[in-house]
Every structure is written in C-alpha cells, then in structure tokens.
Design an enzyme around this catalytic site. Structure first.
Site, PDB file in Angstrom:
ATOM      1  N   CYS A   8     -32.594   1.843 -11.251  1.00 42.96           N
ATOM      2  CA  CYS A   8     -33.308   1.020 -10.271  1.00 42.96           C
ATOM      3  C   CYS A   8     -34.094   1.902  -9.299  1.00 42.96           C
ATOM      4  O   CYS A   8     -35.048   2.548  -9.698  1.00 42.96           O
ATOM      5  CB  CYS A   8     -32.331   0.068  -9.579  1.00 42.96           C
ATOM      6  SG  CYS A   8     -33.167  -1.240  -8.669  1.00 42.96           S
ATOM      7  N   HIS A  26     -29.864  -2.791 -13.937  1.00 42.69           N
ATOM      8  CA  HIS A  26     -28.571  -2.218 -13.531  1.00 42.69           C
ATOM      9  C   HIS A  26     -27.578  -2.243 -14.696  1.00 42.69           C
ATOM     10  O   HIS A  26     -26.896  -3.244 -14.888  1.00 42.69           O
ATOM     11  CB  HIS A  26     -27.989  -3.020 -12.358  1.00 42.69           C
ATOM     12  CG  HIS A  26     -28.679  -2.752 -11.068  1.00 42.69           C
ATOM     13  ND1 HIS A  26     -28.287  -1.761 -10.201  1.00 42.69           N
ATOM     14  CD2 HIS A  26     -29.772  -3.330 -10.508  1.00 42.69           C
ATOM     15  CE1 HIS A  26     -29.082  -1.740  -9.159  1.00 42.69           C
ATOM     16  NE2 HIS A  26     -29.995  -2.680  -9.319  1.00 42.69           N
ATOM     17  N   GLU A  63     -24.750  -0.979 -14.829  1.00 37.64           N
ATOM     18  CA  GLU A  63     -23.354  -0.960 -14.371  1.00 37.64           C
ATOM     19  C   GLU A  63     -22.792  -2.347 -14.106  1.00 37.64           C
ATOM     20  O   GLU A  63     -21.585  -2.509 -13.998  1.00 37.64           O
ATOM     21  CB  GLU A  63     -23.225  -0.087 -13.105  1.00 37.64           C
ATOM     22  CG  GLU A  63     -23.851  -0.646 -11.825  1.00 37.64           C
ATOM     23  CD  GLU A  63     -25.362  -0.393 -11.714  1.00 37.64           C
ATOM     24  OE1 GLU A  63     -25.989  -0.112 -12.756  1.00 37.64           O
ATOM     25  OE2 GLU A  63     -25.901  -0.507 -10.600  1.00 37.64           O
ATOM     26  N   SER A  84       5.069   1.919   2.085  1.00 38.18           N
ATOM     27  CA  SER A  84       4.839   0.607   2.683  1.00 38.18           C
ATOM     28  C   SER A  84       5.274  -0.511   1.754  1.00 38.18           C
ATOM     29  O   SER A  84       5.254  -1.674   2.126  1.00 38.18           O
ATOM     30  CB  SER A  84       3.345   0.444   2.959  1.00 38.18           C
ATOM     31  OG  SER A  84       2.655   0.377   1.717  1.00 38.18           O
ATOM     32  N   GLY A  85       5.630  -0.167   0.527  1.00 38.13           N
ATOM     33  CA  GLY A  85       5.898  -1.207  -0.461  1.00 38.13           C
ATOM     34  C   GLY A  85       4.661  -1.505  -1.279  1.00 38.13           C
ATOM     35  O   GLY A  85       4.726  -2.145  -2.318  1.00 38.13           O
ATOM     36  N   GLY A  86       3.498  -1.054  -0.825  1.00 38.28           N
ATOM     37  CA  GLY A  86       2.244  -1.301  -1.544  1.00 38.28           C
ATOM     38  C   GLY A  86       2.065  -0.348  -2.717  1.00 38.28           C
ATOM     39  O   GLY A  86       2.800   0.629  -2.857  1.00 38.28           O
ATOM     40  N   VAL A  87       1.059  -0.663  -3.547  1.00 36.01           N
ATOM     41  CA  VAL A  87       0.842   0.110  -4.770  1.00 36.01           C
ATOM     42  C   VAL A  87       0.488   1.567  -4.468  1.00 36.01           C
ATOM     43  O   VAL A  87       1.041   2.487  -5.071  1.00 36.01           O
ATOM     44  CB  VAL A  87      -0.338  -0.488  -5.586  1.00 36.01           C
ATOM     45  CG1 VAL A  87      -0.444   0.174  -6.950  1.00 36.01           C
ATOM     46  CG2 VAL A  87      -0.190  -1.978  -5.737  1.00 36.01           C
ATOM     47  N   ASP A  88      -0.447   1.785  -3.539  1.00 34.88           N
ATOM     48  CA  ASP A  88      -0.984   3.129  -3.362  1.00 34.88           C
ATOM     49  C   ASP A  88       0.081   4.120  -2.887  1.00 34.88           C
ATOM     50  O   ASP A  88       0.231   5.191  -3.466  1.00 34.88           O
ATOM     51  CB  ASP A  88      -2.161   3.120  -2.374  1.00 34.88           C
ATOM     52  CG  ASP A  88      -3.273   2.186  -2.828  1.00 34.88           C
ATOM     53  OD1 ASP A  88      -3.286   1.821  -4.012  1.00 34.88           O
ATOM     54  OD2 ASP A  88      -4.121   1.816  -1.990  1.00 34.88           O
ATOM     55  N   SER A  89       0.799   3.744  -1.843  1.00 30.52           N
ATOM     56  CA  SER A  89       1.787   4.711  -1.337  1.00 30.52           C
ATOM     57  C   SER A  89       2.905   4.897  -2.358  1.00 30.52           C
ATOM     58  O   SER A  89       3.445   5.998  -2.502  1.00 30.52           O
ATOM     59  CB  SER A  89       2.342   4.276   0.021  1.00 30.52           C
ATOM     60  OG  SER A  89       3.072   3.081  -0.069  1.00 30.52           O
ATOM     61  N   SER A  90       3.236   3.849  -3.110  1.00 30.73           N
ATOM     62  CA  SER A  90       4.316   3.970  -4.097  1.00 30.73           C
ATOM     63  C   SER A  90       3.918   4.919  -5.223  1.00 30.73           C
ATOM     64  O   SER A  90       4.694   5.783  -5.627  1.00 30.73           O
ATOM     65  CB  SER A  90       4.666   2.604  -4.698  1.00 30.73           C
ATOM     66  OG  SER A  90       4.932   1.673  -3.690  1.00 30.73           O
TER      67      SER A  90
END
Ligand code: XMP
Length: 507
Positions: free
Chosen positions: A79, A167, A169, A221-227
């Site tokens: 583009c 585009h 993508e 935190s129980g969240g995906v990223d920190s786990s």
C-alpha cells in the site's frame, strides 16, 4: 542464527497483522519504526514496508532512504510502502477518482512473476487507500491489475523489489497468504523453522546463559502471559525462580486456591499471599474508579516488594510482557511512545533488572508456547481479567459482602458458559454489581434487592468489541440461577453495548 524479516512501520493499523502473518509462515520478524532499519544486523533476510495513514505527497508523510536496503535485501512495499517506492523514484501517485476501498478482484496477473506465482486471476484482494499509482517509474513493471487499479502490483526490474497496492495481510485478501509465502519463503528464502518448539529451545538456552545462577522473582496474576513466562523461566532456571501470587481479595470465586494448585502442579515455586484484609481496608468507602485502580496498583507493589525482600540475593524481576506492549508505536505526529510494562513502577522501586522472555511474541504465539510447554488448556484459554479484578466490577464502594455476592453471580455465569460450550467463543465475560436496588417479589414477599449486569463480548484485541450474541435460552437459565441462588440479587440484565462507544469494563 535466527534469520528474520524486518517490517518497517509507516504507521498503518495493519502493521502488526503483517507481523503475525509472517510468523504464521514460521518465520521470525520484527517491526521497527520506518526510520530505524537495523543496518548492521546480519540475520535480516528481507524487508517489508507497511501501509500508512498518510499520502506520499503529504508534508508530514514518513519518509526514509531505501537505496541501501534495495541493494542488499528483497523488498516488498505494501500500500503506502508500494506508493512510496514508486513515488520516490519518479512515479506518480494521485488521489483516486473512484476510491477503491474494500474488495476488488485481480483481473490480470503476470504468472511468471515469483511474487504472483500460483495466484489465480479473479482472486479477491482488499484495498484501503484513497491514492493510486497512476504512472510507474522507468524499470518498474506491472505484475497484477484490478479493474479500477491498473497498478495493483509491480516489480522493479533487475532487482528483488516489489510493491502491492492491496493489503495481503488482511483476511479478506484471498491470495494474501500465498503472496506473502511467495515473498518470505520463496524470494527471501526463509528456512521457515520458527515455531513454538524452536522458540522454547532457543529462549531457554539464552535465559540460562543470561541468568546463570542468579535468582529471579516474578509476579503471577493467573493470566496467560505471566503464567507462560513463569513456566518458561522455570524450565531454564528451575528453583532459582520464585513466583509471588497476591490475592487482593477481588479475584473470582475460588480463583486464588484453584490457580495456586495449577501452578504447583506445574512445578512452580510459588508463594501465595493473602493480602485481602489490607486491600479491603484501604478501599473502604472509595467510589472513584481511578482511585480504586491506584490503591490496588500501589498496594500490589507494596505487598510484592515486601515478599520479595524476604528472599535473598534476587537480581532479576521476571515479567510476562508480550510483543504488542513493546512495539514502539508511531503516533500520527511521528513521536514514539515508549514501551510499557505490566506492573508499572515495580522495577524502579525494587532496583532489579528485567527479564521478559515473551517480549517477542504475539498473544496467539504465547498460547502456542504454553501448549508446547504442557500447560493445562484452561490456563491457556483463560479470558483476560483486569488487574484490579472485581473492584472495577462493583460500581460504587467495595465491601467484602458485595464481593461475595458478585463472586457467586460471576461464577454461575462463567460456569454456565463453560457447561454450554460457549466459553471459548467469547473474548471475555463477567458479572457487574450495580449500585441500584429494585423491587421484586419472592413467594409472597416483596423484595428490594440488588441488580447484576452480565457482560460478554467478542473481540480480537480488546481495542474494539461487540456484545456477544449469546442464546436467549442460555441467558434465561443463567438469570434464573443467579436470582434463585444468590441471596441479595433479584434482577439480572444483559449488557448489549459495543466498544466503542462503551468500554468492556463498566468502570
Ligand atoms: P476497557 O474497559 O477499557 O477494557 O474496554 C479493555 C481491556 O482491558 C482490561 N482492563 C484492565 N486490565 N487493569 C488491567 O490489567 C485495569 O485497570 C484494566 N481496566 C480494563 C479489560 O478487562 C479488557 O480486557
């Protein structure tokens, strides 16, 4: 060496999407501001120029010198990127007579061109720019057209440079992945060996080298990223990682104990801290949402810091920061916004160095890494949950009694979503305790009790969201259960607002 594609970001909303598509081709890539090409990096195998909110002839348009890049690497302009390459070499770019937004079809294709190989005439592509290239510079040759746009794609003869007006993508470009594969795997010659498994292997090796015998502390935190960050660090340094999981009292029903058990099952060294009394006392009487957030944010840092100081010789703070948090985004004025951290303020206060093993990954890649590490599916597919938890879902002041009511109502809703196989079709869901009481009737008695709102949304990034069109029968069942089982609630409503203009959370 981990070979990579560099994506020069000219500010388009779809730049991150280009990055994700390249990664889907099992090729590592990095997004950098348009004027920060890493000239000395020997691992670069190709370069993509993104789109932009500007027109190439705008005074404020982002410009960069491409001569060196063109000589050394295959180049694909998308583009604005395509227009920029053509314009700066003497081509003409003009506002289109009839702006070709949205779907279009390729009406002619140079099948011998390596970028267009295997793409069929008639393929749908997605256009979204008000400008078109009306004449190409000398040595530039058209390789695909649509009815409205003769220069839908071109090649610069004698070099490995291409431009596409559409585009590739975006999902609506049917041949988009094929085109990107032709560029990344064919023209740039990627080995296509970037995967969750290879990421884990190289990251664990690097973490071992970087951390040696040093100790690391990480807030879960129980969240995906920190786990996932914790499990990855644990794989690299084992017991030298200590995780701290703080219960501020505003978690979901049983979440503290359930998640602690999950973490222990994963072999993590976790300290669970029940600090709910501190938070309840500091939040008493506070109604302003931003003050609630500040109190919880600061309280979290204090508790974490206190616990971490009980450990000896800690040198590093682990965080689950992911790639979208780190990409330097270009604002329209061209200034850069600095990367942010999940737990703002902690590193400074604790004087620790930061280790962020997921800082190169998109969210879906974090999940893939979690799966590859053998983490349980319910931890990986968990809905996002705000750091301040139920505190921002209780409108008005917070009391332990209100939290307990909301936990019950929320539990019935979330468990219902799971039981009906609806949990994974929803981005995020929860119950909100409203600051109103209303009249109802139970048996022969008139009641005057609380109202709960249910909120469930679909989204891909939380920037925009639609209310989830959950079946009426399901909502009826959840509503009945809440009113019958949760003492103190006699009315349930369903939130049918989209974001924007509403937000996902009520506070
Ligand atoms: P909104 O309400 O702004 O939420 O549409 C977008 C996403 O962000 C989450 N959220 C938060 N997360 N601390 C967090 O860690 C917060 O203070 C906070 N506020 C909102 C929200 O749950 C949604 O996923």
């Amino acid at each position: 060496m981990q070979e990579k594609i560099i994506i020069l970001d000219f500010g388009s909303q779809t730049t991150q999407l280009i990055g994700r598509r390249v990664r889907e081709l099992n090729t590592y890539c990095e997004i950098v501001p348009y004027n920060k090409f890493p000239a000395d990096d020997p691992s670069v195998i190709g370069v993509i120029l993104s789109g932009s909110p500007f027109s190439v002839y705008d005074d404020k348009a982002f410009r960069t010198e491409l001569a060196e890049i063109r000589r050394r690497y295959p180049l694909l302009g998308i583009c604005y990127g395509a227009q920029f390459l053509a314009y700066t070499n003497g081509g003409t770019v003009e506002p289109a007579d009839s702006r070709e937004y949205g779907r279009a079809r390729l009406t002619s294709i140079d099948a011998a061109d390596p970028l267009m190989a295997g793409i069929a005439v008639g393929s749908q592509v997605w256009m979204s720019h008000g400008d078109t290239i009306t004449s190409l510079p000398e040595g530039f040759r058209i390789v695909a057209s649509t009815q409205q746009v003769p220069v839908a794609a071109y090649r610069v003869e004698g070099e490995q440079s291409w431009g596409v007006q559409f585009h590739p993508e975006v999902y609506h470009s049917e041949c988009g992945m094929e085109l990107l594969r032709n560029f990344v795997c064919g023209i740039c010659g990627s080995r296509c060996d970037w995967s969750a498994a290879s990421f884990i292997e190289s990251t664990v090796r690097e973490l071992k080298e970087m951390l040696g015998d040093d100790k690391v502390v990480l807030g879960l935190s129980g969240g995906v990223d920190s786990s996932v960050a914790a499990v990855l660090l644990n794989r690299a340094i084992g017991k030298n990682l200590t995780c701290i999981f703080v219960d501020h009292g505003m978690l979901r029903k049983n979440e503290f104990s359930d998640v602690l058990r999950d973490y222990e099952g994963l072999g993590l060294n976790v300290i669970g801290v029940d600090a709910s009394a501190k938070f309840f006392s500091e939040l008493a009487g506070v109604t302003d949402p931003e003050r609630k957030r500040k109190i919880i944010g600061k309280g979290f840092i204090d508790v974490f810091d206190q616990e971490a100081h009980k450990l000896t010789d800690v040198r590093w703070l682990g965080q689950g920061t992911i790639y979208p948090d780190c990409i330097e985004s270009l604002s329209i004025t061209g200034t850069t916004i600095k990367s942010h951290h999940n737990v703002g303020g902690l590193p400074e206060k604790m004087n620790l160095r930061l280790v962020e093993p997921l800082r190169l990954l998109f969210k879906d890649e974090v999940r893939a890494v979690g799966r590859e590490l053998g983490m349980p599916e319910h931890l990986i597919t968990r809905h996002p949950f705000p750091g301040p938890g139920l505190a921002v879902r209780i409108l008005g002041d917070i009391t332990p009694e209100k939290v307990a009511i909301l936990q019950e109502a929320d539990h019935i809703f979330i468990q219902g979503l799971r039981d009906h196989g609806l949990y994974d079709s929803v981005w995020q869901a929860g119950a909100i305790l409203l600051p109103v009481q209303s009249v109802g009737v139970m048996g022969d008695e008139r009641t005057y009790e609380r109202a709960v709102a249910l909120r469930a949304v679909t989204s891909t990034d939380a920037m925009t969201a639609d209310w989830a069109h959950l079946p009426y029968e399901f909502l009826a069942e959840v509503s009945n259960k809440i009113i019958n089982k949760v003492r103190g609630v006699n009315r349930v409503t369903y939130d049918i607002s989209s974001k924007p203009p509403a937000t996902i959370e009520w506070e």
